[in-house]
Design a protein around this motif. Structure first.
Motif, PDB file in Angstrom:
ATOM      1  N   PHE A 178       1.920   5.132  -3.960  1.00 14.35           N
ATOM      2  CA  PHE A 178       3.315   5.555  -4.093  1.00 14.35           C
ATOM      3  C   PHE A 178       4.241   4.557  -3.391  1.00 14.35           C
ATOM      4  CE2 PHE A 178       7.143   7.795  -2.764  1.00 14.35           C
ATOM      5  CZ  PHE A 178       7.533   8.418  -3.933  1.00 14.35           C
ATOM      6  N   ALA A 179       3.881   4.158  -2.174  1.00 17.03           N
ATOM      7  CA  ALA A 179       4.713   3.232  -1.401  1.00 17.03           C
ATOM      8  C   ALA A 179       4.865   1.886  -2.111  1.00 17.03           C
ATOM      9  CB  ALA A 179       4.129   3.026  -0.008  1.00 17.03           C
ATOM     10  N   PRO A 216      -7.197   9.259 -10.535  1.00 13.76           N
ATOM     11  CA  PRO A 216      -6.012   9.706 -11.281  1.00 13.76           C
ATOM     12  C   PRO A 216      -4.813  10.030 -10.371  1.00 13.76           C
ATOM     13  CG  PRO A 216      -7.958  10.575 -12.328  1.00 13.76           C
ATOM     14  CD  PRO A 216      -8.420   9.919 -11.043  1.00 13.76           C
ATOM     15  N   PRO A 217      -4.989  10.725  -9.221  1.00 14.31           N
ATOM     16  CA  PRO A 217      -3.817  10.941  -8.371  1.00 14.31           C
ATOM     17  C   PRO A 217      -3.195   9.636  -7.855  1.00 14.31           C
ATOM     18  CG  PRO A 217      -5.551  12.483  -7.770  1.00 14.31           C
ATOM     19  CD  PRO A 217      -6.153  11.503  -8.740  1.00 14.31           C
ATOM     20  N   GLY A 255       5.931   6.523  -7.831  1.00  9.14           N
ATOM     21  CA  GLY A 255       6.608   5.651  -6.865  1.00  9.14           C
ATOM     22  C   GLY A 255       7.552   4.694  -7.565  1.00  9.14           C
ATOM     23  N   ALA A 256       7.090   4.101  -8.668  1.00  5.27           N
ATOM     24  CA  ALA A 256       7.949   3.195  -9.444  1.00  5.27           C
ATOM     25  C   ALA A 256       9.145   3.944 -10.018  1.00  5.27           C
ATOM     26  CB  ALA A 256       7.141   2.526 -10.554  1.00  5.27           C
ATOM     27  N   ILE A 306      -4.068   6.188   5.909  1.00  3.98           N
ATOM     28  CA  ILE A 306      -3.290   7.106   5.068  1.00  3.98           C
ATOM     29  C   ILE A 306      -4.020   7.300   3.744  1.00  3.98           C
ATOM     30  CG2 ILE A 306      -1.104   6.374   6.108  1.00  3.98           C
ATOM     31  CD1 ILE A 306      -0.486   4.971   3.422  1.00  3.98           C
ATOM     32  N   PRO A 307      -3.776   8.418   3.066  1.00  5.94           N
ATOM     33  CA  PRO A 307      -4.427   8.621   1.763  1.00  5.94           C
ATOM     34  C   PRO A 307      -4.057   7.500   0.782  1.00  5.94           C
ATOM     35  CG  PRO A 307      -3.233  10.596   2.461  1.00  5.94           C
ATOM     36  CD  PRO A 307      -2.902   9.508   3.432  1.00  5.94           C
ATOM     37  N   HIS A 308      -4.997   7.156  -0.066  1.00  6.94           N
ATOM     38  CA  HIS A 308      -4.759   6.076  -1.038  1.00  6.94           C
ATOM     39  C   HIS A 308      -3.534   6.360  -1.902  1.00  6.94           C
ATOM     40  CE1 HIS A 308      -9.170   4.479  -0.911  1.00  6.94           C
ATOM     41  NE2 HIS A 308      -8.555   4.362   0.246  1.00  6.94           N
ATOM     42  N   TRP A 309      -3.354   7.613  -2.310  1.00  8.36           N
ATOM     43  CA  TRP A 309      -2.220   7.935  -3.177  1.00  8.36           C
ATOM     44  C   TRP A 309      -0.905   7.576  -2.487  1.00  8.36           C
ATOM     45  CZ3 TRP A 309       1.614  11.051  -1.590  1.00  8.36           C
ATOM     46  CH2 TRP A 309       1.341  11.970  -0.578  1.00  8.36           C
ATOM     47  N   ALA A 310      -0.825   7.732  -1.169  1.00  6.36           N
ATOM     48  CA  ALA A 310       0.408   7.415  -0.445  1.00  6.36           C
ATOM     49  C   ALA A 310       0.674   5.910  -0.469  1.00  6.36           C
ATOM     50  CB  ALA A 310       0.327   7.924   0.990  1.00  6.36           C
TER      51      ALA A 310
END
Length: 149
Positions: free
Chosen positions: A117-118, A40-41, A49-50, A110-114
């Motif tokens: 987001f990118a 979920p995060p 990010g979008a 890097i964390p998956h969420w980052a």
């Protein structure tokens, strides 16, 4: 309105959203391939990010967040190249950028969420910039219309 005219109107109205949908879906699929099922995060980071990418575009395009018009309110409704609505450049070009971004980030730890987001940010920014390029190419290639007097 005859069916063909209605279809022209529909294609013009939906073209950018259709290409963006393919871009976002494709970018998400590439992320899932590289990082596995998103948590979920990760999903929220991709969406934010979008949204962040779109906020950057709006910030550039409009004079104020409360503005109802852009910096250039000149709207040209009739001059476009129909082929530019297919987004042969913007969608696959953006997916190549998304894939390159994923390949660069996948090996960094890097964390998956980052990463989500990118890529969400990149997908929104790159797609919209590439559609501007498509519109410019369409203007260069379109046949000038003769004005009736």
């Amino acid at each position: 309105m005859d069916p063909r005219s209605r279809l022209v109107s529909t294609c013009q109205a939906e073209a950018k959203a259709y290409g963006y949908t393919l871009t976002i879906w494709g970018g998400g699929a590439l992320l899932i391939h590289a990082f596995g099922t998103p948590s979920p995060p990760d999903v929220f980071a991709y969406v934010f990010g979008a949204l962040f990418g779109f906020a950057l575009l709006v910030g550039y395009a409009f004079d104020s967040p409360l503005s109802s018009g852009g910096r250039d309110d000149d709207q040209r409704d009739g001059d476009f190249l129909a082929a530019s609505t297919i987004h042969f450049l913007a969608t696959p070009g953006n997916l190549l950028l998304a894939y390159a971004t994923i390949l660069l980030l996948a090996g960094t730890g890097i964390p998956h969420w980052a990463a989500y987001f990118a890529v969400g940010t990149e997908a929104t920014l790159a797609y919209n910039v590439l559609t501007l390029l498509e519109d410019y190419i369409g203007e260069l290639l379109s046949v000038p219309r003769f004005q009736r007097g």
